[in-house]
Design a protein around this motif. Sequence first.
Motif, PDB file in Angstrom:
ATOM      1  N   GLN A 123      10.997   1.245   6.798  1.00 24.85           N
ATOM      2  CA  GLN A 123       9.755   0.682   7.310  1.00 24.85           C
ATOM      3  C   GLN A 123       8.607   1.564   6.858  1.00 24.85           C
ATOM      4  O   GLN A 123       8.697   2.796   6.903  1.00 24.85           O
ATOM      5  CB  GLN A 123       9.769   0.603   8.838  1.00 24.85           C
ATOM      6  N   TYR A 138       4.550   2.442   7.434  1.00 27.27           N
ATOM      7  CA  TYR A 138       3.419   2.332   8.361  1.00 27.27           C
ATOM      8  C   TYR A 138       2.159   2.830   7.661  1.00 27.27           C
ATOM      9  O   TYR A 138       2.175   3.859   6.982  1.00 27.27           O
ATOM     10  CB  TYR A 138       3.667   3.155   9.617  1.00 27.27           C
ATOM     11  N   LEU A 139       1.070   2.069   7.848  1.00 28.26           N
ATOM     12  CA  LEU A 139      -0.210   2.388   7.244  1.00 28.26           C
ATOM     13  C   LEU A 139      -1.216   2.646   8.354  1.00 28.26           C
ATOM     14  O   LEU A 139      -1.452   1.775   9.196  1.00 28.26           O
ATOM     15  CB  LEU A 139      -0.665   1.216   6.366  1.00 28.26           C
ATOM     16  N   ASN A 140      -1.780   3.855   8.381  1.00 27.14           N
ATOM     17  CA  ASN A 140      -2.735   4.241   9.433  1.00 27.14           C
ATOM     18  C   ASN A 140      -2.164   3.998  10.827  1.00 27.14           C
ATOM     19  O   ASN A 140      -2.849   3.538  11.747  1.00 27.14           O
ATOM     20  CB  ASN A 140      -4.056   3.491   9.261  1.00 27.14           C
ATOM     21  N   ARG A 145       0.057   1.852  11.810  1.00 21.10           N
ATOM     22  CA  ARG A 145       0.490   0.494  12.119  1.00 21.10           C
ATOM     23  C   ARG A 145       1.540   0.022  11.117  1.00 21.10           C
ATOM     24  O   ARG A 145       1.469   0.332   9.931  1.00 21.10           O
ATOM     25  CB  ARG A 145      -0.697  -0.483  12.099  1.00 21.10           C
ATOM     26  N   ALA A 196       3.346  -1.866   8.391  1.00 22.01           N
ATOM     27  CA  ALA A 196       2.805  -2.605   7.252  1.00 22.01           C
ATOM     28  C   ALA A 196       3.849  -3.506   6.608  1.00 22.01           C
ATOM     29  O   ALA A 196       3.578  -4.674   6.332  1.00 22.01           O
ATOM     30  CB  ALA A 196       2.245  -1.639   6.210  1.00 22.01           C
ATOM     31  N   THR A 197       5.059  -2.982   6.357  1.00 21.69           N
ATOM     32  CA  THR A 197       6.071  -3.788   5.686  1.00 21.69           C
ATOM     33  C   THR A 197       7.434  -3.131   5.819  1.00 21.69           C
ATOM     34  O   THR A 197       7.545  -1.946   6.118  1.00 21.69           O
ATOM     35  CB  THR A 197       5.726  -3.969   4.191  1.00 21.69           C
ATOM     36  N   LEU A 208       2.627  -0.272  -2.753  1.00 18.64           N
ATOM     37  CA  LEU A 208       2.080  -1.167  -1.738  1.00 18.64           C
ATOM     38  C   LEU A 208       0.676  -1.586  -2.146  1.00 18.64           C
ATOM     39  O   LEU A 208      -0.155  -0.747  -2.488  1.00 18.64           O
ATOM     40  CB  LEU A 208       2.030  -0.455  -0.381  1.00 18.64           C
ATOM     41  N   VAL A 248      -3.065  -2.656  -1.464  1.00 14.96           N
ATOM     42  CA  VAL A 248      -4.052  -2.402  -0.410  1.00 14.96           C
ATOM     43  C   VAL A 248      -5.391  -2.958  -0.880  1.00 14.96           C
ATOM     44  O   VAL A 248      -5.583  -3.219  -2.077  1.00 14.96           O
ATOM     45  CB  VAL A 248      -4.181  -0.889  -0.110  1.00 14.96           C
ATOM     46  N   TYR A 291      -6.123   6.207   3.516  1.00 18.46           N
ATOM     47  CA  TYR A 291      -4.898   5.634   4.062  1.00 18.46           C
ATOM     48  C   TYR A 291      -3.927   6.761   4.394  1.00 18.46           C
ATOM     49  O   TYR A 291      -3.708   7.659   3.577  1.00 18.46           O
ATOM     50  CB  TYR A 291      -4.237   4.683   3.066  1.00 18.46           C
ATOM     51  N   VAL A 345       0.030   7.299   5.370  1.00 17.61           N
ATOM     52  CA  VAL A 345       1.280   6.558   5.227  1.00 17.61           C
ATOM     53  C   VAL A 345       2.436   7.360   5.803  1.00 17.61           C
ATOM     54  O   VAL A 345       2.529   8.572   5.579  1.00 17.61           O
ATOM     55  CB  VAL A 345       1.559   6.242   3.745  1.00 17.61           C
TER      56      VAL A 345
END
Length: 324
Positions: free
Chosen positions: A263, A265-267, A269, A271-272, A289, A291, A299, A301
């Motif tokens: 998984q 996470y970006l900032n 949250r 993401a994918t 990824l 953006v 960003y 990550v």
Amino acid sequence: MQRPLATSPLTALAASVVTTALLGLAACSAPPAPDTSAPTAPTGVTAASGSATTVHVMWSAATDDRAVTGYAVYRQGRKVKDLPAETLMTDVTGLAPATPQTFTVRARDAAGNLSPDSAAVTATTLAATAEDRTPPTRPTGLRVTPDGPDAAALSWRPARDDTRVTAYDVYQADARVHTVAGTETTARLGGLRPGTAYSFTVRARDAAENSSPDSAPADLTTAPAPGAPPNTAPTAVTARAGRGSVTLTWTPPRTGAPVKEHQLYLNGRFATTIVWGAEPAPGPVTYTLAVPTASGTRYTVTLRARLPDGTWGDFSAPRTVVTP
């Protein structure tokens, strides 16, 4: 002559049960005792001027018989900031140049009880200078080592500036967590969680509030709590920003079986989810990824892997990039 009524043992027992139940209900419905105990005064308060108009104030957490819910920062005896309990530092801005400023901090609890004032600390704002738009150079040689089970010691080589470096700001996951004077090149950070991957960077700052680029990151994974399993975070994470993309490279954790899912996470949250259809390699893997293309966007990550038992493992140390 009037005789007393006879009472059977069964009747007496029933009366006793009813009385006990009523007493229990009365006890349960009694309101809780009011909280009149104030928190302890915050300790370890420091104040450092980073510019002609700003002073950075820091302190150590206070304690309370229930819980500390916030802090109030005072300048010259007047409150200037209200902060939540998890915040142990703040910048007081809009100050006059070359002026002594005295600060105290008080803790409060949910009942509104305020602690005594902390020890007073004084910092003198820097003198105003001609307009300065040149930031310092980036600090180099950042190193981080454990300093006990829940703390880290950082050191770095000094930056350079056309006037002078007035402060160094320490960042974790792109959030400032500590500040030291421009004459210092070490810092100690406490309150770290066990079994957690951290990534630290340092920026230099001058009197005009110009900040240098980030130093290279330095990672630290704290020791797990007694009896806890080893850390399962991806390691050797690097990130590179391009136009409209962030490219990541990392090494999956060793789990005894191939790691097929991660998984991203970006900032902070989700993401994918990254899924490899074929058998993934045990060594470094790469993912790009997409953006938004706005330049100068930051960003942060992080990654975590799905473990063989189906649960998600620990988060990697964060990496922060800026789009070109």
